[in-house]
Design an enzyme around this catalytic site. Structure first.
Site, mmCIF file in Angstrom:
data_model
loop_
_atom_site.group_PDB
_atom_site.id
_atom_site.type_symbol
_atom_site.label_atom_id
_atom_site.label_comp_id
_atom_site.label_asym_id
_atom_site.label_seq_id
_atom_site.Cartn_x
_atom_site.Cartn_y
_atom_site.Cartn_z
ATOM 1 N N LYS A 79 2.234 -3.349 7.212
ATOM 2 C CA LYS A 79 2.512 -3.414 5.715
ATOM 3 C C LYS A 79 4.083 -3.274 5.407
ATOM 4 C CE LYS A 79 -0.003 -4.788 3.001
ATOM 5 N NZ LYS A 79 -0.408 -5.855 2.277
ATOM 6 N N TYR A 96 -1.663 -0.308 10.703
ATOM 7 C CA TYR A 96 -1.706 -1.062 9.728
ATOM 8 C C TYR A 96 -0.629 -0.653 8.725
ATOM 9 C CZ TYR A 96 -3.371 -1.489 4.748
ATOM 10 O OH TYR A 96 -3.385 -2.120 3.335
ATOM 11 N N THR A 151 0.782 -1.051 0.044
ATOM 12 C CA THR A 151 0.019 -0.078 0.189
ATOM 13 C C THR A 151 0.935 1.417 -0.078
ATOM 14 O OG1 THR A 151 -1.523 1.270 1.226
ATOM 15 C CG2 THR A 151 -0.252 -0.244 2.659
ATOM 16 N N ASP A 152 0.163 2.274 -0.408
ATOM 17 C CA ASP A 152 1.001 3.720 -0.486
ATOM 18 C C ASP A 152 0.983 4.188 1.003
ATOM 19 O OD1 ASP A 152 -1.712 4.366 0.078
ATOM 20 O OD2 ASP A 152 -1.797 5.829 -1.621
ATOM 21 N N GLU A 153 0.256 3.522 1.902
ATOM 22 C CA GLU A 153 0.258 4.177 3.343
ATOM 23 C C GLU A 153 1.352 4.046 4.049
ATOM 24 O OE1 GLU A 153 -3.210 3.564 5.714
ATOM 25 O OE2 GLU A 153 -4.565 3.329 3.840
#
Ligand code: NAD
Ligand code: TYD
Length: 355
Positions: free
Chosen positions: A163, A159, A133-135
């Site tokens: 990741k 989260y 994810t870009d997060e």
């Protein structure tokens, strides 16, 4: 020829399995634990396609994964399996560490052992594609350029941190053992089969049910919206042509504030499913307490995947949003099935009666 897809009964994974069965002539073994977010009916459109095999299980169950690898000898493993909802990770990070960190590591170990036992040609052709994810890159300032693959990791919520941890482990397995890995970091997806705890399906579901549509803070946070069909096409491109060890960012080039997204959902619903008395759905928008540590902005620079693999997002946001809304309107049984029981408990607990 076969591929092993983990998390293939979730939102993006199921879209990918259906996409892959449509575009490639290969068997797809799907491994999914069927948590609250996994739903076997997402794969119903495959009918009784004999190329699809579904196995219920955990990516961290080493004996199970080893058995599947031995039996089906996949040429690639595509890992979508994860705990994915930021708000749930804030309330309790434990499941996120268990799946996104520990179980993902066990999956990598089983895959490494399988890969090391392949003959030279199969070993060279094998791929482990990890979906991220870009997060992991943290929050962008309003005027900052979008994230490239070289953006520093700065995960801000449990989260994102889980990741990020998995991404680092995948990187290390390539660097240390030579495992031919690929990592993709994508922006926020939308489309059919997304569990209605995430912003867009939650807004559609609540608007249709006449319930408040919760917007965190002032609704000015922005996300880069990627249609799930575009995402699946990008993942296929990376699987088929990506350079082992490389990372590819995937985004929709479509930044909108949360308020603008929810207002657009309401406008489309006003047109295609008007409320009684011609009241606008937008009246249901309700500002609620902000998410702790809420990242203000994510956006993705797609230059690498465009230049190297010739992929670019093709679905216009408003067009994709309209067909997504139509899908939810056409599938009330799916919504009813996933929003009963445990889902209501989550909504009551998380929104404290405001929704
Ligand atoms: P989802 O929550 O809809 O589905 C996740 C699936 O994984 C479910 O079917 C669940 O049953 C399965 N699963 C969970 N733990 C498992 C385990 N231990 N073993 C086997 N299966 C397990 O998620 P999604 O939105 O489809 O996301 C898929 C991937 O894409 C995730 O890795 C996520 O981090 C990433 N991603 C999603 C988005 C997005 O906008 N949805 C954006 C960026 C990245
Ligand atoms: P979400 O769909 O949870 O995805 P992510 O947190 O991975 O970006 O949320 C998208 C944006 O919408 C995010 O800025 C948080 C916001 N949001 C709300 O304003 N209200 C809500 O009820 C939810 C679930 C999200």
């Amino acid at each position: 020829m076969s591929i092993l897809v983990t998390g293939g009964a979730g939102f993006i994974g199921s879209n990918f399995v259906l996409h892959r069965l449509a575009v490639a002539d290969e068997h797809v073994v799907t491994l999914d634990k069927l948590t609250y977010a996994g739903n076997l009916s997402n794969l119903a459109a495959a009918g009784n396609d004999s190329r699809l095999l579904f196995v219920r299980g955990d990516i961290g169950d080493t004996a199970l994964v080893e058995g599947l690898l031995r039996r089906y000898r996949p040429r690639a493993v595509i890992n979508f399996a994860a705990e994915t909802h930021v708000d749930r990770s804030i309330r309790g990070p434990g499941d996120f560490i268990a799946t996104n960190v520990a179980a993902t590591h066990r999956l990598l170990e089983a895959v490494r052992a399988y890969w090391a036992g392949l003959n030279d040609a199969d070993e060279a052709a094998f791929r482990f594609l990890h979906i991220s994810t870009d997060e992991v890159f943290g929050a962008l300032d309003p005027e900052a350029p979008p994230f490239t693959e070289d953006a520093p990791y700065a995960p801000n919520n449990p989260y994102a941190a889980s990741k990020a941890s998995a991404d680092h482990m995948v990187r290390a397995y390539h660097h240390t053992y030579g495992l031919p890995t690929l990592t993709t970091n994508c922006s926020n997806n939308y489309g059919p089969f997304q569990f209605p705890e995430k912003l867009i399906p939650l807004a559609i579901h609540n608007a249709r049910s006449g319930r408040p549509i919760p917007l965190y803070g002032d609704g000015s946070q922005t996300r880069d919206w990627l249609n799930v069909a575009d995402h699946c096409a990008a993942v296929s491109r990376v699987l088929d042509g990506g350079t082992p060890g490389a990372v590819y960012n995937i985004g929709g080039k479509s930044e909108h504030t949360n308020l603008a997204v929810v207002e657009t959902v309401c406008q489309i619903l006003d047109e295609i499913a008007p409320r009684a008395g011609a009241k606008s759905h937008a009246e249901l928008i309700t500002f609620v307490t902000d998410r702790p540590g809420h990242d203000r902005r994510y956006a993705i620079d797609t230059a690498r995947i465009e230049a190297e693999l010739g992929w670019a997002p093709a679905v216009d946001f408003k067009t994709g949003l309209r067909s997504t809304i139509e899908w939810y309107l056409d599938n009330p049984d799916w919504i009813a099935a996933v929003t009963s029981g445990a889902y209501r408990t989550w909504i009551d607990r998380h929104y404290g009666g405001a929704v």
